[in-house]
Scaffold this motif. Structure first.
Motif, PDB file in Angstrom:
ATOM      1  N   GLY A 102     -49.990  74.387 -50.161  1.00 47.78           N
ATOM      2  CA  GLY A 102     -48.859  75.255 -50.436  1.00 47.78           C
ATOM      3  C   GLY A 102     -48.641  76.421 -49.503  1.00 47.78           C
ATOM      4  O   GLY A 102     -47.541  76.958 -49.439  1.00 47.78           O
ATOM      5  N   GLY A 103     -49.674  76.857 -48.785  1.00 48.75           N
ATOM      6  CA  GLY A 103     -49.504  77.995 -47.894  1.00 48.75           C
ATOM      7  C   GLY A 103     -48.990  79.227 -48.631  1.00 48.75           C
ATOM      8  O   GLY A 103     -49.563  79.663 -49.624  1.00 48.75           O
TER       9      GLY A 103
ATOM     10  N   TRP B 183     -37.671  78.287 -61.819  1.00 52.67           N
ATOM     11  CA  TRP B 183     -38.242  79.177 -60.814  1.00 52.67           C
ATOM     12  C   TRP B 183     -37.657  78.806 -59.470  1.00 52.67           C
ATOM     13  O   TRP B 183     -37.793  77.669 -59.009  1.00 52.67           O
ATOM     14  N   LEU B 184     -37.001  79.766 -58.836  1.00 48.48           N
ATOM     15  CA  LEU B 184     -36.473  79.591 -57.491  1.00 48.48           C
ATOM     16  C   LEU B 184     -37.225  80.525 -56.558  1.00 48.48           C
ATOM     17  O   LEU B 184     -37.360  81.719 -56.826  1.00 48.48           O
ATOM     18  N   LEU B 185     -37.725  79.958 -55.475  1.00 49.00           N
ATOM     19  CA  LEU B 185     -38.464  80.735 -54.477  1.00 49.00           C
ATOM     20  C   LEU B 185     -37.970  80.352 -53.097  1.00 49.00           C
ATOM     21  O   LEU B 185     -37.886  79.160 -52.762  1.00 49.00           O
ATOM     22  N   TYR B 186     -37.623  81.360 -52.308  1.00 45.59           N
ATOM     23  CA  TYR B 186     -37.257  81.107 -50.912  1.00 45.59           C
ATOM     24  C   TYR B 186     -37.742  82.277 -50.084  1.00 45.59           C
ATOM     25  O   TYR B 186     -37.456  83.434 -50.397  1.00 45.59           O
TER      26      TYR B 186
ATOM     27  N   ARG C 228     -39.690  72.351 -50.093  1.00 45.73           N
ATOM     28  CA  ARG C 228     -39.122  72.079 -48.769  1.00 45.73           C
ATOM     29  C   ARG C 228     -39.633  73.109 -47.765  1.00 45.73           C
ATOM     30  O   ARG C 228     -39.926  74.247 -48.135  1.00 45.73           O
ATOM     31  N   LEU C 229     -39.712  72.723 -46.515  1.00 44.05           N
ATOM     32  CA  LEU C 229     -39.965  73.645 -45.408  1.00 44.05           C
ATOM     33  C   LEU C 229     -38.695  73.751 -44.588  1.00 44.05           C
ATOM     34  O   LEU C 229     -38.163  72.738 -44.115  1.00 44.05           O
TER      35      LEU C 229
ATOM     36  N   LEU D 131     -43.409  79.241 -41.490  1.00 43.58           N
ATOM     37  CA  LEU D 131     -43.831  79.363 -42.881  1.00 43.58           C
ATOM     38  C   LEU D 131     -44.461  78.078 -43.402  1.00 43.58           C
ATOM     39  O   LEU D 131     -44.597  77.889 -44.615  1.00 43.58           O
ATOM     40  N   ALA D 132     -44.836  77.194 -42.482  1.00 38.83           N
ATOM     41  CA  ALA D 132     -45.440  75.918 -42.877  1.00 38.83           C
ATOM     42  C   ALA D 132     -46.673  76.147 -43.751  1.00 38.83           C
ATOM     43  O   ALA D 132     -47.386  77.139 -43.579  1.00 38.83           O
TER      44      ALA D 132
END
Length: 391
Positions: A201-202, A257-260, A231-232, A237-238
């Motif tokens: 997940g980084g 949950w939205l994360l960007y 998605r990447l 940010l990989a």
């Protein structure tokens, strides 16, 4: 094990951004509670860089420097009987080994989140901790979001609203939105171990556990299963920088949950909305916890109570999560009676709570379990995935 005497003699393991900018200020601004006696990092220069920024006039002696290229290494630090406890702020893949070594050396532990890069490794750590816990060693996993006064207040507001609304009232829905603008020159993106993430997940795991702790803390509920897409979009940010997840809690409540991590904006957006249904004696309402300001440009957190027929009530809180979690840990180590004060502090009850804040390793692993389920579902293109039960 007897309570630790104040000031607690602490070693800081790590010399990175958060160790310097968050941990060090708390340790040095509370000399009656903590005495920083040692700093460890892989290189001497790195460890020394922490000592070099100690505030002028600090009442304690300068801490000793430990590093891998001398006899004054981590093993020697952990063998030092004068050190009561260690604060671990090292790369995620190193955490389990160092936590285990510190406990085996008889040290109390305050370790950064997540305590392990996977749920399996987290469970193994919990098992290994059992005999040390029985001996009285205290291990807290840092989670400054959970410790934030606003988030603790938000949890209380939700709990009180359900009680006030009466039989049948419960959390029915929620949405969690987290947007950041982490360009390649961002100081965290330039950290080698994050840029070359060797763990699932980084940034989604590293940062995501904060936001999922917010969700679990305010709702007071555990997740059951998730359906997620990941998605990447930006190579720096990989392996991942985007999440869109549907989450079902154990009581049946549904949310998203939205994360960007690359949303072009000034600052960051973190916002959780929780819907409480009506019951036998009240109509329920909505509770929001989010980053915000006090109307005069002072940034922090706000809690908004939005009830039917009433004007929304907004309460502002300063950022105090790191301080709260450290002082809570200190109270437990020192055997301080709830409600009593720590030595040398003036303002110790920022949210009106008398119990010390404490985030157990098991509770912290619950955040990892939810993040891991999101990542696993995303890898499978949105296949519904059960969240491993930790609690």
């Amino acid at each position: 094990m007897a309570p630790v005497n104040f000031p607690i003699k602490v070693a800081l393991l790590g010399a990175g951004i958060f160790a310097k900018e968050a941990h060090l200020p708390v340790l040095t601004s509370n000399p009656g509670v903590f005495q920083l006696v040692a700093v460890y990092s892989k290189s001497e220069a790195s460890a020394q860089s922490v000592v070099d920024i100690l505030p002028a006039g600090h009442p304690h002696a300068k801490p000793s420097v430990f590093h891998d290229s001398s006899a004054q290494n981590l093993e020697a630090l952990l063998a030092n009987p004068s050190i009561d406890a260690v604060v671990i702020a090292l790369p995620i893949p190193l955490q389990p080994k160092i936590i285990s070594a510190a406990l085996a050396a008889g040290k109390h532990v305050f370790s950064e989140k997540p305590q392990a890069p996977s749920v399996a490794e987290g469970f193994a750590l919990l098992k290994a901790y059992e005999p040390y816990e029985a001996q009285g060693l205290v291990w807290q996993v840092a989670e400054n979001f959970r410790a934030e006064p606003a988030i603790r207040h938000g949890q209380k507001v939700v709990r009180d609203l359900i009680a006030k609304s009466g039989a049948g009232s419960e959390i029915r829905a929620f949405d969690l939105r987290t947007y950041f603008y982490n360009k390649a020159e961002n100081k965290y993106c330039k950290t080698t171990w994050r840029a070359n993430a060797e763990f699932q997940g980084g940034f989604v795991l590293d940062g995501g556990v904060h936001f999922l702790a917010l969700l679990r803390a305010v709702t007071g509920l555990e997740p059951e299963r998730v359906t997620a897409f990941t998605r990447l979009t930006e190579s720096h940010l990989a392996p991942l920088d985007s999440v869109s997840a549907a989450i079902q809690l154990r009581n049946g409540a549904l949310g998203t949950w939205l994360l960007y991590f690359m949303a072009p904006q000034k600052g960051a957006q973190i916002e959780l909305n929780v819907v409480v249904s009506g019951g036998a004696s009240g109509p329920g309402g909505m509770v929001t916890v989010k980053l915000g300001d006090d109307g005069q440009g002072h940034n922090g957190w706000v809690v908004i109570e939005n009830l039917p027929g009433a004007e929304p009530q907004t309460t502002f809180y300063d950022n105090k999560g790191v301080e709260e979690e450290f002082l809570g840990w200190a109270k437990v180590l020192g055997g301080v009676t709830p409600g009593d004060v720590l030595p040398g502090l003036v303002n110790q009850t920022t949210v009106g709570y008398t119990e010390p804040f404490f985030n157990s390793a098991r509770n912290a692993l619950g955040d990892v379990a939810l993040a891991e389920a999101v990542l696993q579902s995303g890898e499978k293109g949105g296949v519904p995935t059960q969240v491993q039960r930790v609690i």
